[in-house]
Every structure is written in structure tokens, then in C-alpha cells.
Design a protein around this motif. Structure first.
Motif, PDB file in Angstrom:
ATOM      1  N   ASP A   1     -11.664   2.121  -5.755  1.00 19.72           N
ATOM      2  CA  ASP A   1     -11.856   2.454  -7.174  1.00 19.72           C
ATOM      3  C   ASP A   1     -11.374   1.309  -8.075  1.00 19.72           C
ATOM      4  OD1 ASP A   1     -12.878   4.854  -6.377  1.00 19.72           O
ATOM      5  OD2 ASP A   1     -11.023   6.005  -6.755  1.00 19.72           O
ATOM      6  N   SER A   2     -10.206   0.765  -7.737  1.00 19.21           N
ATOM      7  CA  SER A   2      -9.661  -0.349  -8.553  1.00 19.21           C
ATOM      8  C   SER A   2     -10.570  -1.566  -8.495  1.00 19.21           C
ATOM      9  CB  SER A   2      -8.268  -0.705  -8.051  1.00 19.21           C
ATOM     10  OG  SER A   2      -7.388   0.373  -8.211  1.00 19.21           O
TER      11      SER A   2
ATOM     12  N   GLN B   1      -3.835  -4.089 -15.877  1.00 19.95           N
ATOM     13  CA  GLN B   1      -3.306  -2.913 -15.159  1.00 19.95           C
ATOM     14  C   GLN B   1      -4.107  -2.645 -13.885  1.00 19.95           C
ATOM     15  OE1 GLN B   1      -3.234   0.340 -17.938  1.00 19.95           O
ATOM     16  NE2 GLN B   1      -1.715  -0.646 -19.290  1.00 19.95           N
ATOM     17  N   SER B   2      -5.411  -2.783 -14.000  1.00 19.71           N
ATOM     18  CA  SER B   2      -6.262  -2.552 -12.806  1.00 19.71           C
ATOM     19  C   SER B   2      -5.961  -3.571 -11.713  1.00 19.71           C
ATOM     20  CB  SER B   2      -7.742  -2.632 -13.212  1.00 19.71           C
ATOM     21  OG  SER B   2      -8.070  -1.595 -14.101  1.00 19.71           O
ATOM     22  N   MET B   3      -5.722  -4.796 -12.111  1.00 22.07           N
ATOM     23  CA  MET B   3      -5.401  -5.819 -11.135  1.00 22.07           C
ATOM     24  C   MET B   3      -4.058  -5.550 -10.467  1.00 22.07           C
ATOM     25  SD  MET B   3      -7.983  -7.853 -11.054  1.00 22.07           S
ATOM     26  CE  MET B   3      -7.326  -9.285 -10.210  1.00 22.07           C
ATOM     27  N   VAL B   4      -3.066  -5.126 -11.273  1.00 24.10           N
ATOM     28  CA  VAL B   4      -1.736  -4.808 -10.703  1.00 24.10           C
ATOM     29  C   VAL B   4      -1.838  -3.608  -9.750  1.00 24.10           C
ATOM     30  CG1 VAL B   4       0.568  -3.969 -11.236  1.00 24.10           C
ATOM     31  CG2 VAL B   4      -0.448  -5.781 -12.623  1.00 24.10           C
ATOM     32  N   LYS B   5      -2.605  -2.605 -10.236  1.00 27.36           N
ATOM     33  CA  LYS B   5      -2.776  -1.406  -9.393  1.00 27.36           C
ATOM     34  C   LYS B   5      -3.465  -1.764  -8.084  1.00 27.36           C
ATOM     35  CE  LYS B   5      -4.662   3.275  -9.605  1.00 27.36           C
ATOM     36  NZ  LYS B   5      -5.430   4.249 -10.431  1.00 27.36           N
TER      37      LYS B   5
ATOM     38  N   ALA C   1      -3.426  -4.703  -6.572  1.00 30.24           N
ATOM     39  CA  ALA C   1      -2.491  -5.457  -5.717  1.00 30.24           C
ATOM     40  C   ALA C   1      -1.467  -4.530  -5.071  1.00 30.24           C
ATOM     41  CB  ALA C   1      -1.800  -6.531  -6.561  1.00 30.24           C
ATOM     42  N   THR C   2      -0.970  -3.577  -5.882  1.00 27.15           N
ATOM     43  CA  THR C   2       0.007  -2.618  -5.334  1.00 27.15           C
ATOM     44  C   THR C   2      -0.617  -1.769  -4.227  1.00 27.15           C
ATOM     45  OG1 THR C   2       1.129  -2.536  -7.469  1.00 27.15           O
ATOM     46  CG2 THR C   2       1.555  -0.739  -5.926  1.00 27.15           C
ATOM     47  N   ALA C   3      -1.839  -1.304  -4.451  1.00 25.14           N
ATOM     48  CA  ALA C   3      -2.534  -0.476  -3.455  1.00 25.14           C
ATOM     49  C   ALA C   3      -2.753  -1.259  -2.163  1.00 25.14           C
ATOM     50  CB  ALA C   3      -3.859   0.021  -4.015  1.00 25.14           C
ATOM     51  N   LYS C   4      -3.103  -2.565  -2.338  1.00 23.49           N
ATOM     52  CA  LYS C   4      -3.308  -3.373  -1.132  1.00 23.49           C
ATOM     53  C   LYS C   4      -2.007  -3.511  -0.330  1.00 23.49           C
ATOM     54  CE  LYS C   4      -7.314  -6.185  -2.465  1.00 23.49           C
ATOM     55  NZ  LYS C   4      -7.806  -7.563  -2.724  1.00 23.49           N
ATOM     56  N   ALA C   5      -0.901  -3.718  -1.025  1.00 20.61           N
ATOM     57  CA  ALA C   5       0.392  -3.824  -0.323  1.00 20.61           C
ATOM     58  C   ALA C   5       0.742  -2.513   0.370  1.00 20.61           C
ATOM     59  CB  ALA C   5       1.473  -4.215  -1.331  1.00 20.61           C
ATOM     60  N   SER C   6       0.502  -1.403  -0.384  1.00 20.94           N
ATOM     61  CA  SER C   6       0.773  -0.087   0.214  1.00 20.94           C
ATOM     62  C   SER C   6      -0.123   0.146   1.425  1.00 20.94           C
ATOM     63  CB  SER C   6       0.548   1.006  -0.841  1.00 20.94           C
ATOM     64  OG  SER C   6       0.767   2.279  -0.275  1.00 20.94           O
ATOM     65  N   GLN C   7      -1.375  -0.298   1.335  1.00 20.64           N
ATOM     66  CA  GLN C   7      -2.299  -0.136   2.470  1.00 20.64           C
ATOM     67  C   GLN C   7      -1.782  -0.873   3.706  1.00 20.64           C
ATOM     68  OE1 GLN C   7      -6.055  -2.252   2.305  1.00 20.64           O
ATOM     69  NE2 GLN C   7      -7.141  -0.435   3.098  1.00 20.64           N
ATOM     70  N   THR C   8      -1.297  -2.079   3.493  1.00 16.10           N
ATOM     71  CA  THR C   8      -0.769  -2.851   4.629  1.00 16.10           C
ATOM     72  C   THR C   8       0.417  -2.138   5.272  1.00 16.10           C
ATOM     73  OG1 THR C   8      -1.470  -4.934   3.595  1.00 16.10           O
ATOM     74  CG2 THR C   8       0.216  -5.061   5.320  1.00 16.10           C
ATOM     75  N   ALA C   9       1.338  -1.630   4.409  1.00 22.55           N
ATOM     76  CA  ALA C   9       2.508  -0.914   4.938  1.00 22.55           C
ATOM     77  C   ALA C   9       2.082   0.362   5.669  1.00 22.55           C
ATOM     78  CB  ALA C   9       3.475  -0.589   3.797  1.00 22.55           C
ATOM     79  N   GLN C  10       1.099   1.060   5.067  1.00 24.81           N
ATOM     80  CA  GLN C  10       0.630   2.301   5.694  1.00 24.81           C
ATOM     81  C   GLN C  10      -0.067   2.025   7.022  1.00 24.81           C
ATOM     82  OE1 GLN C  10      -1.727   3.993   2.541  1.00 24.81           O
ATOM     83  NE2 GLN C  10       0.012   5.129   1.667  1.00 24.81           N
ATOM     84  N   GLU C  11      -0.804   0.942   7.078  1.00 25.82           N
ATOM     85  CA  GLU C  11      -1.461   0.587   8.346  1.00 25.82           C
ATOM     86  C   GLU C  11      -0.409   0.299   9.428  1.00 25.82           C
ATOM     87  OE1 GLU C  11      -3.926  -2.652   7.259  1.00 25.82           O
ATOM     88  OE2 GLU C  11      -5.668  -1.382   6.742  1.00 25.82           O
ATOM     89  N   ASP C  12       0.659  -0.413   9.044  1.00 24.48           N
ATOM     90  CA  ASP C  12       1.738  -0.674  10.015  1.00 24.48           C
ATOM     91  C   ASP C  12       2.421   0.629  10.435  1.00 24.48           C
ATOM     92  OD1 ASP C  12       1.177  -3.358   9.832  1.00 24.48           O
ATOM     93  OD2 ASP C  12       2.787  -3.784   8.374  1.00 24.48           O
ATOM     94  N   HIS C  13       2.668   1.484   9.430  1.00 24.64           N
ATOM     95  CA  HIS C  13       3.311   2.775   9.726  1.00 24.64           C
ATOM     96  C   HIS C  13       2.427   3.629  10.634  1.00 24.64           C
ATOM     97  CE1 HIS C  13       5.846   6.238   9.261  1.00 24.64           C
ATOM     98  NE2 HIS C  13       4.909   6.940   8.619  1.00 24.64           N
TER      99      HIS C  13
END
Length: 468
Positions: free
Chosen positions: A135-136, A184-188, A190-202
Motif C-alpha cells: 500500500d505504501s 510520511q509515506s516514505m518513512v512508513k 521504510a519502517t514496514a520494510k524493516a519490520s518485514q525483515t525482522a518478521q521474516e527472521d522471526h
């Protein structure tokens, strides 16, 4: 040969000499006490087996003069009963192991379920984050397209195309708002991408945990199934032993009926032989008494003649008479031991002495009417003293048997019997001390090679050791 009595252990000599036969055998095999491991013994099955085997060996000695069919059936029953505690213990241990394995399996299944639930939750969260990123990215792309279509949002263009100060101000405010939203969309994003990486590791870690929990659950399930199979096998073994015990108990009961008839016949034979020996003893004692009286009279007359001859003048000098007198004995030579009888064999060992004992099958007191000599079948059996063979042949209870009348020795009439012989060698006539009368065997009511040696004193059983 064991003679049965109705009374408990004898309290005096007359009770000991009373020969009885009880018609009662096994009234209820359920009361037979099983062979069990020694209290406090090691639970090791091999050590328990050694203990049971020792008990069975002792039981075989106690049943030496019991019919082989009954003795073997009873020993088989006691052997099975001896195995039952171990089988029960094995079943208890197997059931406990199965219970522990099932508990471990249930815990492993719960752990797997939790791991799978965590993995599913992480997958859902990752999917939501991925949607948010999509979406972002869409918003960012939309801004980029708009800028491209409108040839940019530069402040200079906005100012040059404004027709009034107010329009200029409005356009400047709009540009700021658009730029804020784009940032804001760009920050969101970037944040989502970082969260995705952490979630993939988890999620990868959770998948590893789930795989580990799955393997643990599979192993626990296999262990539980194996433990249940072992418990089922232990239960089947115990049930088989119980069924075997029931069959063997029935066999013992059937054999006991036949044994009752055999023992009744043996008692009749024992009574007959006792009557024969008592009659011979009475006759021999009467003859001995007559001989003793005649010897006493002859000695008295000789003494009187000697006294009369002393009074005569010509009585000086030797009379030339003989002072010798008959001792009246007929021992036929002294035995090598201290008594008038010799042991019938010096080979092997004494497996059972004379005396009262509680029969392990019939649970009644019986007189073991002789002394048992255990040696290999075929061992020569010798007459204990000189005498006359008055009977020889086969008897259902005593097997091949030889009976020797030794006459009056030391004021009592002695008779010896040699029983369960493999073969009879001397069938009649006079025998000397040491004459081979037969060979050791296991005929009649016998459960192994042995000689049952009996001594009658005036027609009544006595302990052979009294005369050996």
C-alpha cells in the motif's frame, strides 16, 4: 516311601511308630502357596530365577518318594507360580513406562500446537506487513506519477502561475502538505520494510522451533506406541502364565485323585508287609526265647554236675569237659561301622532322613519311613547284614523291592527293605553282609534315582541310624 499320618508331628515314641494313611489330598489348589522371591531380594529377574530354581531343587528332594507324574505336575505348577511375580512386576513397570511416555507425548503435542500457532500468527503478521508495504509503495508511486504528469510541483512554477497573493499562499500550503504526506509515506514504507525483515527472521526461527517440536512429538508418539506395545505384550505374557497355572493346577488335581488310589493301595501293602514281618518277628523271638531258656537250663545242669563232681574223692584232676557255650548270636561277622547294620551304599549322599515332615503337596504330616541314598541309577546296593531274602519283586509304590530278614540281633528282630531299585539281583535265599541285592533306580513312586532304605524293629519302622 513316605507313609502318611492323620496326626501332627509325634510327641512320643508310640505315636511315631503308628503308621497311618490320610485319604485327604489337595482339597483346594487355590490355597497352594506360590514360589516367590526372597523378601528384600534384588528385583533383577535373573537373580529371582536363581532363587526360584533353588526352591524347586529343594522341592524335588522333598518329593523324591512321590509319584513322578504328580511330582512333575506340581513342580511345573510351582515353577509357573514362581514366574508370576516377575511377570506382574514386568507388567507394572511396562504400564508405568507407557503412562510416562503418553504424558511426554501429550506435552510434546501441546508444544507442537503452540509452535504451530506462533508460526501461524507470525505468518499473518508478515502478510499484514507485506500488504502495508504494498500500500505504501502504491501511494509513493501515485505521488511520483502525479509529479511526473504535472511536470513537478516546484515553488517557482506555483508562484509564476498564481494570479493573486492568496492563490500563491494556498498553493504553497498545498505543496507543503503534499510533501509532508509523501515523506510520511516514505518513512512508513521504510519502517514496514524493516519490520518485514525482522518478521521474516522471526518466522524462520519459529519454523525451526516448529520443526523441532514436530520431530520431538513424532519421537514421543513412537515411544508412547512402543511403551503401549510393551505393556500389551507384558499383559499377554501374564495372562498366558495365569492360564498355564490354571491348566497345571487342574493337572495336579487330576493326578492327586490317582495318587489317592496309589497311596491307599500302598497303605494296604504296607499293612500286609508289617503283619508278615511282625509274625516272623514274633516267631523268631519265641524261638530265641526257647533257645535262651534251653541254654540257661543246660548251663544250670552243667553247673550242678560240676558241683557234684567236686564232692567226690576222685574228683581231683581235670574233667576233660568243655566250658564253651554258644553265644546264641548269628551276626555273621561284625560290620565296619559301630552298629549291627552296614550302609547299603557308600556312594552318593543322604538326600532325606527318617522322620515326620509336612508334605508340600498334601499339606499333611507324613512319616518318611526310611533313609534315602541319592546316587546315580545303577549303583550297586548291598545287604546291610546277613539274612534271608523273604520277598523280592515289583510293588506299585515301592517299585522293585527286596526285603531281607536278619533274625534276632541284640534282643530285637531286624528286617531291612531296599526300594525303587532299577533291577533286582538277589531274588531269594540267604545273603551275606555286602551281597549285592540290586541296583539303585527310580521305579514306583519315585521322582529321581535314589534308594529308600527302611529298617523294621519287631515289625515297626525305626530310624535306620539307630542300627548303622
Amino acid at each position: 516311601m513316605v507313609i502318611m499320618r492323620r496326626t501332627p508331628a509325634p510327641r512320643n515314641a508310640s505315636a511315631r511308630r503308628a503308621i497311618g494313611m490320610s485319604a485327604a489330598l489337595l482339597c483346594s489348589l487355590a490355597l497352594v502357596a506360590p514360589v516367590s522371591a526372597h523378601p528384600g531380594s534384588d528385583p533383577d529377574p535373573s537373580k529371582q530365577k536363581k532363587h526360584v530354581d533353588a526352591q524347586i531343587d529343594k522341592l524335588r528332594d522333598d518329593l523324591a518318594d512321590t509319584n513322578a507324574d504328580l511330582a512333575n505336575a506340581y513342580i511345573a505348577l510351582r515353577t509357573t507360580q514362581g514366574r508370576l511375580p516377575g511377570a506382574q512386576s514386568a507388567l507394572t513397570q511396562a504400564q508405568a513406562a507407557a503412562s510416562r511416555a503418553e504424558t511426554a507425548n501429550a506435552i510434546a503435542a501441546q508444544e507442537l500446537e503452540v509452535s504451530q500457532a506462533n508460526e501461524t500468527k507470525a505468518q499473518d503478521e508478515l502478510a499484514a506487513t507485506s500488504k502495508e508495504i504494498r500500500d505504501s509503495r502504491g501511494q509513493v508511486a501515485q505521488f511520483a506519477a502525479q509529479i511526473y504528469q504535472e511536470q513537478g510541483f516546484g515553488e517557482l512554477d506555483m508562484a509564476m502561475t498564481s494570479t493573486s497573493p492568496q492563490q500563491f499562499a494556498d498553493r504553497i500550503a498545498l505543496i507543503g502538505t503534499v510533501m509532508d504526506l509523501q515523506g510520511q509515506s516514505m518513512v512508513k514504507l521504510a519502517t514496514a520494510k524493516a519490520s518485514q525483515t525482522a518478521q521474516e527472521d522471526h518466522l524462520s526461527a519459529l519454523r525451526a522451533d516448529s520443526e523441532k517440536a514436530k520431530r520431538k512429538a513424532e519421537a514421543s508418539l513412537a515411544a508412547a506406541n512402543a511403551a503401549r506395545d510393551k505393556a500389551t505384550a507384558a499383559k499377554a505374557a501374564l495372562d498366558a502364565l495365569a492360564a498355564q497355572q490354571a491348566q497345571q493346577a487342574a493337572a495336579v488335581k487330576a493326578q492327586s485323585v490317582a495318587e489317592n488310589a496309589r497311596l491307599a493301595a500302598a497303605q494296604v501293602e504296607s499293612d500286609r508287609l508289617s503283619a508278615v514281618i511282625k509274625a516272623r518277628a514274633a516267631a523268631a523271638l519265641r524261638r530265641a526265647k526257647i533257645r535262651a531258656a534251653a541254654n540257661a537250663k543246660a548251663k544250670a545242669e552243667a553247673a550242678a554236675r560240676a558241683a557234684r563232681n567236686k564232692k567226690k574223692p576222685s574228683s581231683s584232676g581235670s574233667t576233660g569237659g568243655s566250658s564253651g557255650g554258644s553265644s546264641g548270636g548269628s551276626s555273621g561277622g561284625s560290620p565296619s561301622s559301630g552298629g549291627p547294620l552296614s550302609a547299603p551304599t557308600t556312594l552318593g549322599w543322604i538326600s532325606s532322613e527318617f522322620g515326620m515332615r509336612l508334605h508340600p503337596i498334601q499339606h499333611i504330616w507324613k512319616l518318611h519311613s526310611g533313609r534315602d541314598y541319592a546316587a546315580p541309577c545303577g549303583t550297586p546296593i548291598k545287604a546291610a547284614a546277613p539274612g534271608v531274602v523273604i520277598e523280592s519283586g515289583y510293588n506299585p509304590g515301592y517299585g522293585n523291592r527286596v526285603i531281607v530278614d536278619h533274625g534276632v540281633i541284640g534282643g530285637v528282630h531286624l528286617t531291612t527293605t531296599y526300594n525303587h531299585l532299577q533291577r533286582i539281583r538277589t531274588h531269594g535265599g540267604r545273603v551275606s553282609r555286602g551281597t549285592v541285592v540290586g541296583y539303585e533306580g527310580s521305579t514306583g513312586n519315585s521322582n529321581g534315582c535314589h534308594l529308600h532304605f527302611e529298617v523294621y524293629e519287631d515289625g515297626t519302622f525305626v530310624d535306620p541310624r539307630n542300627y548303622l
